[in-house]
Write a protein that holds these residues in place. Structure first.
Motif, PDB file in Angstrom:
ATOM      1  N   THR A  55      35.781  45.416  49.554  1.00 29.83           N
ATOM      2  CA  THR A  55      35.965  44.289  48.647  1.00 29.83           C
ATOM      3  C   THR A  55      36.777  43.208  49.355  1.00 29.83           C
ATOM      4  O   THR A  55      37.445  43.470  50.355  1.00 29.83           O
ATOM      5  CB  THR A  55      36.673  44.715  47.346  1.00 29.83           C
ATOM      6  N   VAL A  56      36.723  42.003  48.826  1.00 28.92           N
ATOM      7  CA  VAL A  56      37.438  40.881  49.433  1.00 28.92           C
ATOM      8  C   VAL A  56      38.647  40.550  48.569  1.00 28.92           C
ATOM      9  O   VAL A  56      38.539  40.396  47.356  1.00 28.92           O
ATOM     10  CB  VAL A  56      36.522  39.643  49.568  1.00 28.92           C
ATOM     11  N   ARG A  57      39.781  40.444  49.220  1.00 30.46           N
ATOM     12  CA  ARG A  57      41.017  40.175  48.485  1.00 30.46           C
ATOM     13  C   ARG A  57      41.383  38.703  48.533  1.00 30.46           C
ATOM     14  O   ARG A  57      41.003  37.976  49.453  1.00 30.46           O
ATOM     15  CB  ARG A  57      42.166  40.996  49.056  1.00 30.46           C
ATOM     16  N   HIS A 111      39.662  34.567  48.355  1.00 32.21           N
ATOM     17  CA  HIS A 111      38.574  35.193  49.114  1.00 32.21           C
ATOM     18  C   HIS A 111      38.910  35.187  50.610  1.00 32.21           C
ATOM     19  O   HIS A 111      38.180  34.670  51.437  1.00 32.21           O
ATOM     20  CB  HIS A 111      37.257  34.439  48.844  1.00 32.21           C
ATOM     21  N   LEU A 140      39.116  41.144  54.039  1.00 30.03           N
ATOM     22  CA  LEU A 140      38.469  42.376  53.579  1.00 30.03           C
ATOM     23  C   LEU A 140      39.492  43.478  53.363  1.00 30.03           C
ATOM     24  O   LEU A 140      40.420  43.644  54.160  1.00 30.03           O
ATOM     25  CB  LEU A 140      37.456  42.861  54.616  1.00 30.03           C
ATOM     26  N   ARG A 141      39.283  44.250  52.301  1.00 28.71           N
ATOM     27  CA  ARG A 141      40.030  45.479  52.102  1.00 28.71           C
ATOM     28  C   ARG A 141      39.248  46.621  52.749  1.00 28.71           C
ATOM     29  O   ARG A 141      38.071  46.473  53.064  1.00 28.71           O
ATOM     30  CB  ARG A 141      40.198  45.774  50.609  1.00 28.71           C
ATOM     31  N   ARG A 149      44.456  51.590  47.978  1.00 33.12           N
ATOM     32  CA  ARG A 149      43.403  50.597  48.207  1.00 33.12           C
ATOM     33  C   ARG A 149      43.934  49.295  48.779  1.00 33.12           C
ATOM     34  O   ARG A 149      43.241  48.596  49.515  1.00 33.12           O
ATOM     35  CB  ARG A 149      42.705  50.349  46.864  1.00 33.12           C
ATOM     36  N   ASP A 180      37.988  49.123  51.403  1.00 32.67           N
ATOM     37  CA  ASP A 180      36.839  49.562  50.601  1.00 32.67           C
ATOM     38  C   ASP A 180      35.697  48.551  50.602  1.00 32.67           C
ATOM     39  O   ASP A 180      34.705  48.720  49.900  1.00 32.67           O
ATOM     40  CB  ASP A 180      37.267  49.884  49.169  1.00 32.67           C
TER      41      ASP A 180
END
Length: 195
Positions: free
Chosen positions: A166-168, A158, A161-162, A40, A164
Motif C-alpha cells: 500500500t502507499v502511505r 501518496h 510504499l509500505r 505494518r 504490504d
C-alpha cells in the motif's frame, strides 16, 4: 556543514555506534523482541533480512549514517537509528529509520537517543534544521516526535510504499536551530523526570 562522519555518542547508559555487519545477529534478536517486522507501519526487517537491511544502510552513505543503539554496560543492542536525507548544502539532516526492541520502548531510550543525535546535529555538525518523517497511521511515532518539540511541517500525500504494497502518506516534522535550546531543555527535563 560537511556530511557527518561515523561517530560514537554516549549518554545515560546508552551508546550510539556506527552500524555494521557485526551488529546483525544482535539486531535480529532486537527485532524478535515483539516481532516488530509484523507492524505494518514500520520498516523493521524480518529476521532473515537483517544482513540485507544493514548492507542497504551502509550502501546509502553519505546520504545516511546508521547507528546501532547499544546498552553500554551489557553491550545488548536495543535497536537502530540513523541520520538520513543528509543535505550538506542546506545544513539539513533527518533522523529516522528508528526502531527499538519492544522491551526498550516507552523507556528513556528514545529520548536519550534523540538528545544525542540532535545535540550532535546542531552543536557539532552545525545543522540549520533537523527533520523527521513518519507514516500517517503511525500515531505513536507522531506523538513521540511531537513530544520532542518538533513542529509539523505538513503531509506528503501518496509518498512512499509500505511493506504490504500500500502507499502511505508521510507526515513531516522539523526542528530549526533557533528552537534547539528550548527543545534541549525539554528533553533534559523529560529525562530527569524518568531518573
Amino acid at each position: 556543514m560537511d556530511a557527518p562522519n561515523p561517530v560514537t555518542l554516549e549518554l545515560n547508559g546508552l551508546r550510539l555506534e556506527p552500524l555494521g555487519p557485526q551488529h546483525a545477529d544482535a539486531l535480529r534478536d532486537a527485532a524478535r523482541d515483539g516481532e516488530l517486522w509484523k507492524l505494518r507501519i514500520t520498516s523493521v526487517p524480518e529476521p532473515q533480512d537483517v544482513e540485507a537491511y544493514v548492507a542497504a544502510a551502509l550502501d546509502m552513505r553519505p546520504a545516511r549514517l546508521a547507528f546501532a543503539v547499544v546498552e553500554a554496560v551489557s553491550g545488548r543492542v536495543l535497536g537502530t537509528t540513523s541520520y538520513h536525507d543528509i543535505v550538506p548544502a542546506l545544513d539539513r539532516v533527518e533522523i529516522g529509520y528508528t526502531w527499538y526492541r519492544r522491551s526498550a520502548q516507552r523507556t528513556h531510550v528514545n529520548t536519550t537517543c534523540k538528545l544525542l543525535l540532535l545535540a550532535h546535529a546542531f552543536e557539532t555538525l552545525g545543522c540549520a534544521v533537523v527533520g523527521f518523517r513518519t507514516d500517517n497511521f503511525n500515531h505513536a511515532s507522531q506523538a513521540a516526535i511531537e513530544r520532542l518539540g518538533a513542529r509539523k511541517d505538513g503531509v506528503l500525500r501518496h509518498h512512499a510504499l509500505r511493506r504490504d504494497g500500500t502507499v502511505r502518506d508521510t507526515v513531516m516534522y522539523s526542528i530549526v536551530r533557533g528552537e534547539w535550546p528550548e527543545v534541549k531543555a525539554q528533553l533534559r527535563y523529560l529525562l530527569a523526570r524518568r531518573a
